[in-house]
Design an enzyme around this catalytic site. Sequence first.
Site, PDB file in Angstrom:
ATOM      1  N   GLN A   1       1.897   0.204  10.024  1.00 48.92           N
ATOM      2  CA  GLN A   1       0.536  -0.228   9.650  1.00 48.92           C
ATOM      3  C   GLN A   1       0.055   0.592   8.464  1.00 48.92           C
ATOM      4  O   GLN A   1      -1.003   0.319   7.905  1.00 48.92           O
ATOM      5  CB  GLN A   1      -0.420   0.005  10.828  1.00 48.92           C
ATOM      6  CG  GLN A   1      -0.076  -0.803  12.064  1.00 48.92           C
ATOM      7  CD  GLN A   1      -0.874  -0.309  13.268  1.00 48.92           C
ATOM      8  OE1 GLN A   1      -1.968  -0.771  13.526  1.00 48.92           O
ATOM      9  NE2 GLN A   1      -0.314   0.642  14.002  1.00 48.92           N
TER      10      GLN A   1
ATOM     11  N   ASP B   1       0.555   4.057   3.064  1.00 49.39           N
ATOM     12  CA  ASP B   1       1.167   5.107   2.237  1.00 49.39           C
ATOM     13  C   ASP B   1       2.663   4.804   2.063  1.00 49.39           C
ATOM     14  O   ASP B   1       3.195   3.858   2.635  1.00 49.39           O
ATOM     15  CB  ASP B   1       0.924   6.505   2.854  1.00 49.39           C
ATOM     16  CG  ASP B   1       1.608   6.688   4.207  1.00 49.39           C
ATOM     17  OD1 ASP B   1       2.830   6.416   4.305  1.00 49.39           O
ATOM     18  OD2 ASP B   1       0.933   7.100   5.177  1.00 49.39           O
TER      19      ASP B   1
ATOM     20  N   THR C   1      -0.488   5.580  16.768  1.00 47.73           N
ATOM     21  CA  THR C   1      -1.438   4.486  16.547  1.00 47.73           C
ATOM     22  C   THR C   1      -2.377   4.377  17.745  1.00 47.73           C
ATOM     23  O   THR C   1      -1.944   4.515  18.894  1.00 47.73           O
ATOM     24  CB  THR C   1      -0.714   3.152  16.227  1.00 47.73           C
ATOM     25  OG1 THR C   1      -1.689   2.122  16.053  1.00 47.73           O
ATOM     26  CG2 THR C   1       0.307   2.750  17.271  1.00 47.73           C
TER      27      THR C   1
ATOM     28  N   ALA D   1       3.804  14.193  16.765  1.00 47.39           N
ATOM     29  CA  ALA D   1       4.990  13.373  16.487  1.00 47.39           C
ATOM     30  C   ALA D   1       6.088  14.188  15.811  1.00 47.39           C
ATOM     31  O   ALA D   1       7.275  13.925  16.020  1.00 47.39           O
ATOM     32  CB  ALA D   1       4.606  12.179  15.618  1.00 47.39           C
TER      33      ALA D   1
ATOM     34  N   CYS E   1      -3.292  -9.077 -14.534  1.00 44.60           N
ATOM     35  CA  CYS E   1      -2.068  -9.325 -13.767  1.00 44.60           C
ATOM     36  C   CYS E   1      -0.883  -9.357 -14.735  1.00 44.60           C
ATOM     37  O   CYS E   1      -0.944 -10.038 -15.768  1.00 44.60           O
ATOM     38  CB  CYS E   1      -2.188 -10.655 -13.025  1.00 44.60           C
ATOM     39  SG  CYS E   1      -0.644 -11.160 -12.241  1.00 44.60           S
TER      40      CYS E   1
ATOM     41  N   TYR F   1      -9.569   2.668  -3.331  1.00 38.94           N
ATOM     42  CA  TYR F   1      -8.103   2.633  -3.178  1.00 38.94           C
ATOM     43  C   TYR F   1      -7.404   3.399  -4.309  1.00 38.94           C
ATOM     44  O   TYR F   1      -6.327   3.960  -4.088  1.00 38.94           O
ATOM     45  CB  TYR F   1      -7.604   1.185  -3.032  1.00 38.94           C
ATOM     46  CG  TYR F   1      -8.062   0.608  -1.703  1.00 38.94           C
ATOM     47  CD1 TYR F   1      -7.403   0.940  -0.521  1.00 38.94           C
ATOM     48  CD2 TYR F   1      -9.197  -0.192  -1.613  1.00 38.94           C
ATOM     49  CE1 TYR F   1      -7.848   0.474   0.706  1.00 38.94           C
ATOM     50  CE2 TYR F   1      -9.650  -0.672  -0.383  1.00 38.94           C
ATOM     51  CZ  TYR F   1      -8.973  -0.336   0.778  1.00 38.94           C
ATOM     52  OH  TYR F   1      -9.424  -0.781   1.990  1.00 38.94           O
TER      53      TYR F   1
ATOM     54  N   HIS G   1       0.248  -4.045   6.857  1.00 35.71           N
ATOM     55  CA  HIS G   1      -1.124  -3.967   6.338  1.00 35.71           C
ATOM     56  C   HIS G   1      -1.171  -3.745   4.829  1.00 35.71           C
ATOM     57  O   HIS G   1      -2.183  -3.296   4.299  1.00 35.71           O
ATOM     58  CB  HIS G   1      -1.908  -2.866   7.057  1.00 35.71           C
ATOM     59  CG  HIS G   1      -2.244  -3.196   8.481  1.00 35.71           C
ATOM     60  ND1 HIS G   1      -2.742  -2.283   9.380  1.00 35.71           N
ATOM     61  CD2 HIS G   1      -2.135  -4.364   9.168  1.00 35.71           C
ATOM     62  CE1 HIS G   1      -2.923  -2.873  10.563  1.00 35.71           C
ATOM     63  NE2 HIS G   1      -2.559  -4.132  10.455  1.00 35.71           N
TER      64      HIS G   1
HETATM   65  N1  APR Z   1       1.227  12.897  16.285  1.00 34.84           N
HETATM   66  C1  APR Z   1       1.086  11.770  17.024  1.00 34.84           C
HETATM   67  N2  APR Z   1      -0.045  11.032  17.051  1.00 34.84           N
HETATM   68  C2  APR Z   1      -1.077  11.454  16.298  1.00 34.84           C
HETATM   69  C3  APR Z   1      -1.006  12.623  15.499  1.00 34.84           C
HETATM   70  C4  APR Z   1       0.220  13.357  15.500  1.00 34.84           C
HETATM   71  N3  APR Z   1       0.385  14.477  14.776  1.00 34.84           N
HETATM   72  N4  APR Z   1      -2.196  12.779  14.870  1.00 34.84           N
HETATM   73  C5  APR Z   1      -2.994  11.756  15.268  1.00 34.84           C
HETATM   74  N5  APR Z   1      -2.321  10.951  16.127  1.00 34.84           N
HETATM   75  C6  APR Z   1      -2.799   9.714  16.761  1.00 34.84           C
HETATM   76  C7  APR Z   1      -4.236   9.733  17.219  1.00 34.84           C
HETATM   77  O1  APR Z   1      -4.354  10.257  18.537  1.00 34.84           O
HETATM   78  C8  APR Z   1      -4.612   8.260  17.160  1.00 34.84           C
HETATM   79  O2  APR Z   1      -4.336   7.594  18.378  1.00 34.84           O
HETATM   80  O3  APR Z   1      -2.750   8.703  15.773  1.00 34.84           O
HETATM   81  C9  APR Z   1      -3.673   7.700  16.072  1.00 34.84           C
HETATM   82  C10 APR Z   1      -4.378   7.285  14.794  1.00 34.84           C
HETATM   83  O4  APR Z   1      -5.228   6.206  15.084  1.00 34.84           O
HETATM   84  P1  APR Z   1      -6.044   5.429  13.947  1.00 34.84           P
HETATM   85  O5  APR Z   1      -6.737   6.392  13.082  1.00 34.84           O
HETATM   86  O6  APR Z   1      -6.859   4.400  14.636  1.00 34.84           O
HETATM   87  O7  APR Z   1      -4.877   4.771  13.071  1.00 34.84           O
HETATM   88  P2  APR Z   1      -4.059   3.413  13.302  1.00 34.84           P
HETATM   89  O8  APR Z   1      -3.830   3.153  14.745  1.00 34.84           O
HETATM   90  O9  APR Z   1      -2.887   3.465  12.407  1.00 34.84           O
HETATM   91  O10 APR Z   1      -5.094   2.338  12.745  1.00 34.84           O
HETATM   92  C11 APR Z   1      -4.711   0.979  12.738  1.00 34.84           C
HETATM   93  O11 APR Z   1      -6.706   0.360  11.589  1.00 34.84           O
HETATM   94  O12 APR Z   1      -8.288   0.871  10.001  1.00 34.84           O
HETATM   95  C12 APR Z   1      -7.182   0.113  10.286  1.00 34.84           C
HETATM   96  O13 APR Z   1      -5.712  -0.914   8.768  1.00 34.84           O
HETATM   97  C13 APR Z   1      -6.048   0.351   9.320  1.00 34.84           C
HETATM   98  O14 APR Z   1      -3.683   0.397   9.739  1.00 34.84           O
HETATM   99  C14 APR Z   1      -4.939   0.858  10.199  1.00 34.84           C
HETATM  100  C15 APR Z   1      -5.297   0.273  11.551  1.00 34.84           C
END
Ligand code: APR
Length: 242
Positions: free
Chosen positions: A93, A96, A178, A221, A138, A54, A111
């Site tokens: 989620q 950053d 997501t 996006a 801490c 991290y 998260h």
């Molecule tokens: N525009 C839109 N969507 C996008 C782009 C973009 N430029 N680039 C990638 N994506 C989409 C992908 O198609 C995918 O469906 O973003 C999604 C990312 O998915 P993950 O990597 O699974 O991320 P997330 O859904 O945020 O993960 C959820 O999982 O590991 C844990 O705690 C972690 O918060 C995280 C959670």
Amino acid sequence: MYKSIVILTGAGISAESGIPVFRSETGLWEQEKVEEVATYEGFMRDKTKVHAFYNKMRTSLKDKKPNPAHLALAKLEKEYPQKFGGSVSLITQNIDNLHEMAGSEAPIHMHGELMSILCEHCGARYSYQEDSSVVSECAMCHHKALRPDIVWFGEMPYHMDEIQDLLVKCDLFMAVGTSGVVYPAAGFCSLARQCGATCVEFNLEKSQVASDFNYGIYGKASVTLVKAVDELLEKGTLSHQA
Ligand code: APR
């Protein structure tokens, strides 16, 4: 006009800022073992490794900037209530800080956050920018019991009561970048829709829960969301663009 807009963001919104997503061919979980760096058991096995993981992510944020999708959401949060009344709430989620850098007032970090630390001894959570380690103290109780303020697999996300309240009351729910794999966030659309909200997903491709949404808008996006926000700020509604 929508009275209550709720947006859920995931790693995809930060991908165009150069932060890797979790699940893709080059995603973070292809390079690191989830059970080693994203579970409490992994932390107990090797605290030094988890702190270092991290720390590296926190350091890597230093040269990252929000992209047009983050900026569009900050603009929506500010201008939609001024123009049409109602509320815009942002749940992320992501760990950053790009929503804050874009100007979002108070994104709900379900998260946790890289720029925060949690004390296992006294439970304090506070803003933190440095590297942490097993010997970091801490600032509140002075115990050497700090851990990353990240919600790991098997742990309860933050602010769930507030989030549930927002979901049952909203009339527009938008999920951005997501994959719909990780619960409870993957179930938010289903709840909002049952309670009457129009639900729209923004993604490069259909997510795992795409069928829960009224429709999806597919593409980057930084393009699709910017267009949708412009429309929302112009007309107060979102036309079906599927
Ligand atoms: N525009 C839109 N969507 C996008 C782009 C973009 N430029 N680039 C990638 N994506 C989409 C992908 O198609 C995918 O469906 O973003 C999604 C990312 O998915 P993950 O990597 O699974 O991320 P997330 O859904 O945020 O993960 C959820 O999982 O590991 C844990 O705690 C972690 O918060 C995280 C959670």
